[in-house]
Scaffold this motif. Structure first.
Motif, short mmCIF file in Angstrom:
data_model
loop_
_atom_site.label_atom_id
_atom_site.label_comp_id
_atom_site.label_asym_id
_atom_site.label_seq_id
_atom_site.Cartn_x
_atom_site.Cartn_y
_atom_site.Cartn_z
N LEU A 23 0.77 -1.13 0.03
CA LEU A 23 0.00 -0.05 0.03
C LEU A 23 0.68 1.21 -0.08
CD1 LEU A 23 -2.59 -1.00 2.55
CD2 LEU A 23 -3.00 -0.98 -0.05
N LEU A 24 2.19 0.95 -0.07
CA LEU A 24 3.00 2.34 -0.12
C LEU A 24 2.75 3.23 -1.14
CD1 LEU A 24 5.38 3.24 1.70
CD2 LEU A 24 6.83 2.37 0.32
N SER A 25 2.28 2.66 -2.30
CA SER A 25 2.01 3.38 -3.45
C SER A 25 0.97 4.48 -3.18
CB SER A 25 1.42 2.57 -4.68
OG SER A 25 0.57 1.88 -4.27
N PHE A 26 0.08 4.29 -2.27
CA PHE A 26 -1.03 5.33 -1.88
C PHE A 26 -0.45 6.46 -1.32
CE2 PHE A 26 -3.32 1.68 -2.74
CZ PHE A 26 -4.61 1.99 -3.26
N ILE A 27 0.79 6.55 -0.75
CA ILE A 27 1.33 7.75 -0.13
C ILE A 27 2.55 8.24 -1.07
CG2 ILE A 27 0.61 7.22 2.18
CD1 ILE A 27 3.81 6.41 2.77
N ASP A 28 3.12 7.42 -1.84
CA ASP A 28 4.14 7.97 -2.47
C ASP A 28 3.74 8.53 -3.79
OD1 ASP A 28 3.88 5.80 -4.21
OD2 ASP A 28 5.76 4.83 -3.61
N GLY A 29 2.73 8.51 -4.16
CA GLY A 29 2.03 9.10 -5.47
C GLY A 29 2.02 8.11 -6.72
N SER A 30 2.67 7.01 -6.44
CA SER A 30 2.56 6.10 -7.83
C SER A 30 1.21 5.45 -8.22
CB SER A 30 3.68 5.00 -7.51
OG SER A 30 3.69 4.21 -6.54
N SER A 31 0.53 5.48 -7.16
CA SER A 31 -0.92 4.92 -7.36
C SER A 31 -1.82 6.19 -7.62
CB SER A 31 -1.41 3.94 -6.19
OG SER A 31 -2.94 3.56 -6.56
N SER B 8 -7.29 12.37 1.24
CA SER B 8 -6.78 11.22 0.74
C SER B 8 -5.46 11.00 1.38
CB SER B 8 -6.35 11.35 -0.71
OG SER B 8 -5.39 12.07 -0.83
N ALA B 9 -4.94 9.72 1.19
CA ALA B 9 -3.65 9.00 1.85
C ALA B 9 -2.43 10.07 1.49
CB ALA B 9 -3.54 7.82 1.64
N ARG B 10 -2.60 10.27 0.10
CA ARG B 10 -1.36 10.92 -0.57
C ARG B 10 -1.35 12.55 -0.02
NH1 ARG B 10 3.53 11.61 -2.06
NH2 ARG B 10 3.82 13.13 -3.87
N THR B 11 -2.46 13.20 -0.08
CA THR B 11 -2.44 14.64 0.59
C THR B 11 -2.17 14.69 2.00
OG1 THR B 11 -4.80 14.59 0.66
CG2 THR B 11 -4.14 15.53 -1.42
N THR B 12 -2.40 13.72 2.57
CA THR B 12 -1.92 13.63 4.16
C THR B 12 -0.70 13.50 4.32
OG1 THR B 12 -4.32 12.78 4.77
CG2 THR B 12 -2.55 12.33 6.35
N TRP B 13 -0.11 12.52 3.60
CA TRP B 13 1.40 12.18 3.57
C TRP B 13 2.17 13.50 3.45
CZ3 TRP B 13 3.89 8.45 5.90
CH2 TRP B 13 5.29 8.22 5.63
N VAL B 14 1.70 13.90 2.03
CA VAL B 14 2.52 15.25 1.72
C VAL B 14 2.66 16.22 2.78
CG1 VAL B 14 2.61 17.11 -0.04
CG2 VAL B 14 2.28 14.83 -0.75
N SER B 15 1.40 16.66 3.27
CA SER B 15 1.04 17.50 4.37
C SER B 15 2.21 17.21 5.67
CB SER B 15 -0.31 17.53 4.54
OG SER B 15 -0.33 18.65 5.58
N LEU B 16 1.79 15.90 6.10
CA LEU B 16 2.82 15.58 7.06
C LEU B 16 4.21 15.81 7.00
CD1 LEU B 16 0.93 12.35 8.18
CD2 LEU B 16 0.70 14.71 9.31
N GLU B 17 4.65 15.29 5.81
CA GLU B 17 6.18 15.54 5.20
C GLU B 17 6.64 16.93 5.58
OE1 GLU B 17 6.74 13.27 1.67
OE2 GLU B 17 8.21 11.86 3.02
N LYS B 18 5.78 17.61 4.90
CA LYS B 18 6.18 19.30 4.58
C LYS B 18 6.25 19.88 6.13
CE LYS B 18 3.94 21.04 1.22
NZ LYS B 18 3.12 21.64 0.33
N ARG B 19 5.26 19.29 6.83
CA ARG B 19 5.27 20.04 8.16
C ARG B 19 6.18 19.48 9.26
NH1 ARG B 19 0.75 22.61 9.88
NH2 ARG B 19 0.74 23.52 11.89
#
Length: 194
Positions: free
Chosen positions: A48-56, A109-120
């Motif tokens: 399920l990593l593809s849901f956070i790394d943007g490849s899915s 979405s999982a991706r927008t959440t992940w990006v936000s967490l990484e950025k912050r």
């Protein structure tokens, strides 16, 4: 729903009931590297990593006919993708402290959440690394037993390594030896190499 989608759904649902066994560290403002070290392998182990790394990417919501025109039929792949994405999103949300969760509560979405967490929080990791290095340099034995002191130093060194900034072993031994003295040299050598 196809048999593979049904199988995937049942695996997701079955594993979600035990998710608290795998996510023991909740993300707060200070522990992004540790939190990431537990969430990424969990997602990778379930493909399920593809849901956070943007490849899915999300498939089209509706099917097209033979001429390429949209129909009113919902795409089953879209429904499956949404279900998996929301499962990953719920796992991410479950692994956040209430303070952190409040900063991403509107992410859908999982991706927008992940990006936000990484950025912050990943950007704060540099400052956290500097703080950890300073803490490690200033850690003294005080009233701690040698074992407790070495555990404290090794915990700081491990956190630095997880943050992508490992501390050189020779420097680590020098810091420890400066604080415990030569009579513990054998103990320090055996504990710091493990």
């Amino acid at each position: 729903m196809s048999s593979s989608a049904a199988s995937s759904s049942s695996v997701l649902m079955a594993s979600s009931s035990n998710i608290s066994n795998f996510l023991t560290i909740k993300l707060d403002r200070t522990n992004f590297p540790l939190w990431r070290a537990q969430i990424v392998p969990l997602l990778r182990s379930r493909n399920l990593l593809s849901f956070i790394d943007g490849s899915s990417t999300c498939p089209a919501a509706f099917l097209t006919d033979a001429e390429g025109k949209l129909t009113k039929s919902v795409n089953p792949a879209y429904e499956d993708w949404i279900q998996q994405d929301q499962q990953v999103l719920s796992w991410l949300n479950f692994s956040l402290s209430s303070t952190v969760l409040s900063t991403i509560a509107l992410s859908t979405s999982a991706r927008t959440t992940w990006v936000s967490l990484e950025k912050r929080y990943a950007s704060q990791s540099h400052n956290r690394i500097l703080q950890l290095r300073s803490d490690l340099m200033r850690t003294t034995r005080g009233d701690l037993s040698i074992a407790d002191y070495l555990d404290k130093v090794n915990a700081l060194a491990d956190t630095l390594a997880l943050s992508g900034s490992p501390f050189n072993d020779d420097d680590l031994v020098a810091i420890i030896m400066n604080n415990v003295g030569p009579m513990y040299e054998t103990t320090v050598a055996s504990r710091s190499s493990s």
